[in-house]
Design a protein around this motif. Structure first.
Motif, PDB file in Angstrom:
ATOM      1  N   VAL A 146      -1.620   7.972   1.774  1.00 18.76           N
ATOM      2  CA  VAL A 146      -2.619   6.972   2.172  1.00 18.76           C
ATOM      3  C   VAL A 146      -3.999   7.607   2.306  1.00 18.76           C
ATOM      4  N   ILE A 147      -4.064   8.782   2.922  1.00 19.25           N
ATOM      5  CA  ILE A 147      -5.354   9.460   3.123  1.00 19.25           C
ATOM      6  C   ILE A 147      -5.982   9.840   1.786  1.00 19.25           C
ATOM      7  N   ILE A 148      -5.164  10.335   0.850  1.00 20.99           N
ATOM      8  CA  ILE A 148      -5.704  10.753  -0.455  1.00 20.99           C
ATOM      9  C   ILE A 148      -6.258   9.557  -1.219  1.00 20.99           C
ATOM     10  N   ILE A 149      -5.514   8.449  -1.260  1.00 23.41           N
ATOM     11  CA  ILE A 149      -5.973   7.280  -2.016  1.00 23.41           C
ATOM     12  C   ILE A 149      -7.214   6.670  -1.379  1.00 23.41           C
ATOM     13  N   VAL A 150      -7.217   6.533  -0.055  1.00 22.50           N
ATOM     14  CA  VAL A 150      -8.411   6.007   0.629  1.00 22.50           C
ATOM     15  C   VAL A 150      -9.590   6.949   0.439  1.00 22.50           C
ATOM     16  N   GLY A 151      -9.335   8.254   0.512  1.00 22.06           N
ATOM     17  CA  GLY A 151     -10.401   9.225   0.280  1.00 22.06           C
ATOM     18  C   GLY A 151     -10.965   9.131  -1.120  1.00 22.06           C
ATOM     19  N   VAL A 208       4.749  12.909   7.135  1.00 23.78           N
ATOM     20  CA  VAL A 208       3.835  13.742   6.340  1.00 23.78           C
ATOM     21  C   VAL A 208       3.484  13.087   5.011  1.00 23.78           C
ATOM     22  N   VAL A 209       4.504  12.765   4.203  1.00 26.15           N
ATOM     23  CA  VAL A 209       4.252  12.314   2.830  1.00 26.15           C
ATOM     24  C   VAL A 209       3.500  10.996   2.801  1.00 26.15           C
ATOM     25  N   ASP A 237      -2.163   3.705  -8.510  1.00 25.74           N
ATOM     26  CA  ASP A 237      -1.491   4.604  -7.570  1.00 25.74           C
ATOM     27  C   ASP A 237      -0.977   3.845  -6.355  1.00 25.74           C
ATOM     28  N   ILE A 238      -1.733   2.844  -5.914  1.00 22.55           N
ATOM     29  CA  ILE A 238      -1.327   2.093  -4.731  1.00 22.55           C
ATOM     30  C   ILE A 238       0.042   1.462  -4.952  1.00 22.55           C
TER      31      ILE A 238
END
Length: 370
Positions: free
Chosen positions: A237-242, A231-232, A202-203
């Protein structure tokens, strides 16, 4: 001498042991170097073609502006191809360091996607060329290099498939010995590896999609540009790090949010497919996807498949939380660190300073029978 010894120790810790793993990483390094050189040369030919086009008979401002936009598109994709090779090296090194079978197999899938992109590029240049791509129809060097890249991807895909299959058999038994005979623990570890690998994929691919959108399509006076930036990109970034944090700490609530966000993002990618294929923009003078449409479609489809599989893997990891996998991984890391610290996995002949003196330096025991 101390610096050389420290560098050698660090290199031994990073480089995999055994003939097959070292052959695998050597093959990946050679292939990556070949593709980087080839893509750099194609990038040079693209730039030279742009300069020649600006100095040729195409003096109409509208056509020159369209040619400049198309050349920028091709150069951006050349840079993404080069970054893909660097990312493949990172995946291979990490896969062998952690003995991750799934990541080794996914490297082959990564090369297959690169092959699809290279074939699409050749088709867009020489089968269905646009106005800007027609300047390369008589460029034999560009055509030869693109054919060479496609053939090289086919050969590398075949060779890495064979090496990956053999390497997976070799590493699989070692992973089985590390985790024991608990089938549930092995199943949990499989989903753990799957989700870790999907997040790493995903990264690159979501990052590649965002780069394409920001550099090629969006404009400063377009509200979608600022929506993308504010926003996007932060949400991705937040979703992948989470996802990484939830997987490492086994947080059910956070992983549930990540899984839901992955499934909900499918609607966004379906909307982008509609925007890219919108009938009112195809073959129009102000078409923002004039030369990038096939590449965008491949990128969006790959990203959509990735977020769906990432959501499924996240849900399966939630079911396998609290199964003892977190403790098993922590224990395995502690045991590996202990073995490296005390060199218990090395032969005494590999030690610079032997623990016992050599037999030739021992004084002869006068009570020995010989």
């Amino acid at each position: 001498m101390t610096l050389v010894s420290a560098l050698r120790t660090r290199l031994d810790a990073v480089m995999p042991r055994g003939f097959l793993p070292r052959l695998y990483i050597l093959a990946v390094f050679i292939l990556a170097a070949v593709f980087v050189v080839a893509e750099s040369y194609i990038l040079y030919l693209t730039k030279e073609g742009h300069v020649a086009a600006l100095n040729s008979i195409w003096q109409v401002p509208g056509i020159q502006r369209a040619v400049t936009t198309s050349i920028t598109t091709y150069m951006v994709y050349n840079v993404l191809f080069i970054l893909a090779q660097v990312y493949i090296i990172f995946l291979c090194m990490e896969a062998l360091a952690h003995k991750d079978i799934i990541q080794i197999v996914v490297v082959v899938v990564f090369y297959f996607i690169c092959l699809v992109f290279a074939t699409t590029r050749y088709i867009s240049f020489y089968v269905y060329p646009s106005v800007a791509a027609r300047m390369f129809t008589r460029d034999s060097n560009m055509q030869l290099m693109q054919i060479t890249v496609v053939i090289a991807y086919v050969l590398s895909l075949a060779s890495l498939s064979v090496l990956s299959l053999k390497l997976a058999h070799e590493i699989g038994w070692d992973v089985f010995k590390r985790l024991g005979a608990d089938i549930g623990l092995h199943r949990a570890y499989m989903w753990h590896q799957c989700l870790m690998m999907l997040l790493k994929m995903d990264i690159y691919f979501i990052g590649s999609y965002l780069v394409q959108m920001t550099a090629l399509v969006l404009k400063v006076d377009d509200p979608e540009t600022w929506l993308q930036i504010t926003v996007v990109i932060p949400v991705c970034v937040i979703i992948i790090v989470g996802g990484f944090v939830a997987l490492h700490d086994e947080r059910r609530g956070l992983m549930t949010c990540v899984s839901l966000c992955m499934f909900l993002s499918v609607g966004y990618f379906i909307y982008k497919i509609y925007r890219v294929c919108e009938p009112g923009t195809i073959n129009m003078p102000d078409d923002p996807y004039a030369d990038s449409r096939p590449f965008f479609m491949i990128t969006i489809v790959v990203c959509m498949l990735l977020v769906i599989t990432t959501g499924v893997a996240s849900a399966m990891c939630i079911l396998s939380f609290d199964s003892g996998l977190k403790e098993a991984i922590a224990y395995d890391k502690m045991r590996t660190r202990h073995m490296k610290m005390y060199a218990v996995d090395k032969d005494i002949r590999q030690e610079q300073e032997p623990l016992m003196p050599r037999s030739s330096s021992l004084t002869r025991d006068r009570f020995a029978l010989d």
